[in-house]
Design a protein around this motif. Structure first.
Motif, PDB file in Angstrom:
ATOM      1  N   ASP A 435     -12.349   9.705  -4.138  1.00  0.00           N
ATOM      2  CA  ASP A 435     -12.233  10.814  -5.069  1.00  0.00           C
ATOM      3  C   ASP A 435     -12.437  10.334  -6.505  1.00  0.00           C
ATOM      4  OD1 ASP A 435     -10.934  12.961  -6.778  1.00  0.00           O
ATOM      5  OD2 ASP A 435     -10.677  13.841  -4.792  1.00  0.00           O
ATOM      6  N   VAL A 436     -13.262  11.073  -7.244  1.00  0.00           N
ATOM      7  CA  VAL A 436     -13.593  10.678  -8.610  1.00  0.00           C
ATOM      8  C   VAL A 436     -12.386  10.750  -9.528  1.00  0.00           C
ATOM      9  CG1 VAL A 436     -14.912  11.386 -10.647  1.00  0.00           C
ATOM     10  CG2 VAL A 436     -16.035  11.261  -8.410  1.00  0.00           C
ATOM     11  N   GLU A 437     -11.539  11.769  -9.362  1.00  0.00           N
ATOM     12  CA  GLU A 437     -10.473  12.041 -10.333  1.00  0.00           C
ATOM     13  C   GLU A 437      -9.065  11.924  -9.777  1.00  0.00           C
ATOM     14  OE1 GLU A 437     -11.382  15.965 -11.651  1.00  0.00           O
ATOM     15  OE2 GLU A 437     -12.966  15.294 -13.027  1.00  0.00           O
ATOM     16  N   GLN A 438      -8.864  12.161  -8.493  1.00  0.00           N
ATOM     17  CA  GLN A 438      -7.528  12.313  -7.929  1.00  0.00           C
ATOM     18  C   GLN A 438      -6.939  10.983  -7.459  1.00  0.00           C
ATOM     19  OE1 GLN A 438      -5.580  15.342  -7.515  1.00  0.00           O
ATOM     20  NE2 GLN A 438      -4.104  13.684  -7.245  1.00  0.00           N
ATOM     21  N   ASP A 439      -5.845  10.557  -8.084  1.00  0.00           N
ATOM     22  CA  ASP A 439      -5.076   9.437  -7.553  1.00  0.00           C
ATOM     23  C   ASP A 439      -4.360   9.878  -6.283  1.00  0.00           C
ATOM     24  OD1 ASP A 439      -5.816   8.074  -9.852  1.00  0.00           O
ATOM     25  OD2 ASP A 439      -3.938   8.506 -10.897  1.00  0.00           O
ATOM     26  N   ARG A 440      -4.120   8.932  -5.386  1.00  0.00           N
ATOM     27  CA  ARG A 440      -3.409   9.237  -4.142  1.00  0.00           C
ATOM     28  C   ARG A 440      -2.308   8.217  -3.918  1.00  0.00           C
ATOM     29  NH1 ARG A 440      -5.121  14.329  -2.494  1.00  0.00           N
ATOM     30  NH2 ARG A 440      -7.383  14.460  -2.685  1.00  0.00           N
ATOM     31  N   THR A 441      -1.321   8.609  -3.135  1.00  0.00           N
ATOM     32  CA  THR A 441      -0.325   7.675  -2.640  1.00  0.00           C
ATOM     33  C   THR A 441      -0.262   7.819  -1.128  1.00  0.00           C
ATOM     34  OG1 THR A 441       0.986   7.733  -4.655  1.00  0.00           O
ATOM     35  CG2 THR A 441       2.094   6.995  -2.673  1.00  0.00           C
ATOM     36  N   ILE A 442      -0.378   6.696  -0.453  1.00  0.00           N
ATOM     37  CA  ILE A 442      -0.436   6.663   1.008  1.00  0.00           C
ATOM     38  C   ILE A 442       0.773   5.905   1.549  1.00  0.00           C
ATOM     39  CG2 ILE A 442      -1.799   5.934   3.012  1.00  0.00           C
ATOM     40  CD1 ILE A 442      -3.129   8.066   1.258  1.00  0.00           C
ATOM     41  N   VAL A 443       1.399   6.447   2.573  1.00  0.00           N
ATOM     42  CA  VAL A 443       2.436   5.710   3.295  1.00  0.00           C
ATOM     43  C   VAL A 443       1.778   4.993   4.467  1.00  0.00           C
ATOM     44  CG1 VAL A 443       4.494   5.900   4.742  1.00  0.00           C
ATOM     45  CG2 VAL A 443       4.315   7.234   2.634  1.00  0.00           C
ATOM     46  N   LEU A 444       1.995   3.709   4.537  1.00  0.00           N
ATOM     47  CA  LEU A 444       1.565   2.936   5.701  1.00  0.00           C
ATOM     48  C   LEU A 444       2.738   2.876   6.674  1.00  0.00           C
ATOM     49  CD1 LEU A 444      -0.362  -0.074   4.096  1.00  0.00           C
ATOM     50  CD2 LEU A 444      -1.272   2.126   4.892  1.00  0.00           C
ATOM     51  N   ASP A 445       2.626   3.620   7.771  1.00  0.00           N
ATOM     52  CA  ASP A 445       3.644   3.640   8.820  1.00  0.00           C
ATOM     53  C   ASP A 445       3.324   2.496   9.770  1.00  0.00           C
ATOM     54  OD1 ASP A 445       5.373   4.158  10.894  1.00  0.00           O
ATOM     55  OD2 ASP A 445       4.917   6.301  11.027  1.00  0.00           O
ATOM     56  N   LEU A 446       4.006   1.370   9.573  1.00  0.00           N
ATOM     57  CA  LEU A 446       3.699   0.131  10.283  1.00  0.00           C
ATOM     58  C   LEU A 446       4.627  -0.020  11.475  1.00  0.00           C
ATOM     59  CD1 LEU A 446       3.326  -2.106   7.106  1.00  0.00           C
ATOM     60  CD2 LEU A 446       1.492  -0.984   8.408  1.00  0.00           C
ATOM     61  N   ARG A 447       4.036  -0.041  12.673  1.00  0.00           N
ATOM     62  CA  ARG A 447       4.825  -0.050  13.899  1.00  0.00           C
ATOM     63  C   ARG A 447       4.512  -1.273  14.749  1.00  0.00           C
ATOM     64  NH1 ARG A 447       4.158   6.318  15.834  1.00  0.00           N
ATOM     65  NH2 ARG A 447       4.789   7.252  13.843  1.00  0.00           N
TER      66      ARG A 447
END
Length: 508
Positions: A435-447
């Motif tokens: 995405d050019v403009e949108q910052d994101r935050t991702i949860v890494l669900d580590l199992r």
């Protein structure tokens, strides 16, 4: 940044091994890739080893270059190897009709290429001449390279100063036989490929992985014709015959061949269009893979994407036959998107070679002909950030939540991409925010395994077209990423707009 999505990764469920060879490279006698790139000559003021530029070698060793394809490309099917061996001052000249119509003096030939591979610690991938060559010529070349006794070609090699044979694990049976390699029909080439492959013999214990020239983009008929030409694949174990892999070529551009788009002058619309075109690689791997699965359910035949990358209009003022282009953040994100696709298809994709290594197309390295400065491109940094994927086992990444998209022409482009792998007590997660403009935050669900530690790197730039030059060599370079925090499910990762992030995990 708000939390947008969760990526579920089962660390204890490894899949197919991601061959380090999908991080391969391509060096053709084209523009300044060889001459002025790898090769400066022994009398050059540029530091070199036997004429091979030392800083280029050091930069490529730093990203663990696994293999190098040579001498082409289209050049390979005009190349006669005997013109490039023996004393350099006695080698005949030739015309490089494909690339600039320049005269080639053959000062960089077989011995120089093999010396380069030894300096790099890379496996050589030699493309044999089917288009204008002969079965005998190809047979004698591999004998010259790999036979250890007193055969005629081994004797000739010794006369040229090399006693011990080399190891050559990869051999191409022609290049783009549907085009510059002969303008053949699939059925014609399939017969020739069987014949030529038979004479690429394994001398002195040198095991050869033979790769037949495969399809252009979405020519599934070509792939099917080659798959039909194999000896029976459904039964038995071991290697396929008479060759072991087939290739695929696909380039990313935003316009037609006559006007492919600018490398540096582009806006948001062309950013997304380029990434949508890059994402088409996933579709090609699915479709060609499905054709191959029909004949080869045990995946004994490898798919080799030995030409891929961006292809833009040449830089203004440069020779149009030399294919010199700048390399921006956009090119880096195109590369990261390709690698995610290759990782997901690790069971079938055994090798890939970006085009090309130095000064041509989507290069790792640019060298300035006036100052001799060396510049590492944004794409180089993607390769550097991904060395943890080499020979690691692929891990599935499952998104929980709706992956955001952007409408591009007639397709919906997913603006988040991810892949992951594990090796021993480590794992590496690759995350791209298109995405050019949108910052994101991702949860890494580590199992499945316990997380002991983590580090992260980020690659981004102040603009979409940011790129590195001799004056600003680090305008786009990887840096430590502090936007990673513990989360009850694993980790929470900030992804800035138009960025690539890798998260390295230490596991118990």
């Amino acid at each position: 940044m708000g939390t947008d999505l969760t990526a579920v990764i089962n660390l204890d469920l490894p899949g197919a091994t991601i061959s380090r060879h999908i991080y391969g490279h391509f060096a053709e006698h084209l523009g300044r890739c060889i001459y002025g790139g790898f090769w400066v000559g022994e009398d050059s003021d540029v530091p070199n080893v036997g004429g091979i530029r030392s800083d280029v070698v050091a930069a490529l060793r730093a990203i663990a270059i696994p293999n190098l394809r040579w001498p082409g490309g289209c050049f390979a099917d005009d190349y006669h190897w005997r013109d490039g061996v023996g004393p350099r001052d006695e080698r005949p000249r030739m015309v490089n009709s494909h690339w600039g119509d320049v005269v080639e003096d053959n000062s960089f030939g077989t011995q120089e290429f093999m010396a380069l591979c030894e300096l790099l610690g890379a496996d050589p991938y030699v493309s044999g001449n089917v288009g204008s060559g002969s079965v005998r010529e190809m047979s004698e070349w591999i004998e010259y390279l790999t036979r250890g006794d007193d055969s005629p070609m081994a004797t000739l090699r010794r006369q040229h100063g090399r006693d011990a044979p080399w190891r050559v694990p990869f051999w191409g049976i022609g290049n783009e036989a549907w085009g510059c390699g002969g303008n053949l029909r699939a059925e014609q080439f399939a017969s020739l490929a069987r014949q030529y492959a038979t004479y690429v013999r394994e001398h002195a214990g040198n095991d050869v992985y033979r790769i037949a020239a495969g399809a252009n983009v979405d020519d599934y008929h070509w792939t099917e014709t080659l798959m039909r030409s194999f000896d029976p694949l459904e039964d038995g174990e071991g290697r396929s015959a008479p060759f072991q892999g087939i290739s695929l070529h696909y380039y990313t551009m935003t316009g037609p061949w006559s006007d492919k788009g600018s490398a540096t002058e582009f806006g948001t619309e062309e950013w997304y269009r380029a990434l949508a075109r890059a994402a088409h690689m996933e579709h090609l791997l699915d479709r060609h893979g499905a054709v191959m699965d029909r004949y080869d359910p045990k995946k004994r035949v490898g798919l080799v994407v030995d030409e891929w990358g961006t292809w833009w209009n040449v830089e203004p003022g440069t020779d149009p036959g030399f294919l010199y282009q700048q390399n921006t953040l956009r090119d880096a994100v195109v590369a990261s998107r390709h690698f995610d696709a290759f990782h997901r298809h690790a069971g079938r994709v055994v090798m890939a070679n970006i085009a090309q290594t130095v000064n041509v197309l989507q290069a790792m390295i640019l060298t300035d002909p006036e100052t001799d400065a060396l510049v590492l491109t944004p794409t180089y940094h993607v390769f550097a950030m991904n060395t943890g994927h080499h020979d690691a086992d692929a891990l599935d990444v499952h998104w929980r939540g709706e992956v955001p998209t952007s409408a591009v022409d007639d397709v919906e482009l997913e603006t988040l991409s991810a892949s992951a792998s594990t090796r021993g007590d480590t794992a590496l997660v690759s995350l791209t925010n298109l995405d050019v403009e949108q910052d994101r935050t991702i949860v890494l669900d580590l199992r499945g395994r316990d997380l002991l530690k983590h580090t992260a790197q980020v690659l981004t730039g102040p603009t979409l077209s940011a790129h590195n030059t001799a004056a600003q060599p680090d305008a786009v370079a990887s840096a430590r990423h502090d936007g990673v925090r513990p989360h009850p499910r694993g980790l929470e990762v900030d992804l800035p707009a138009h960025s690539y992030v890798t998260v390295s995990l230490g596991l118990a």
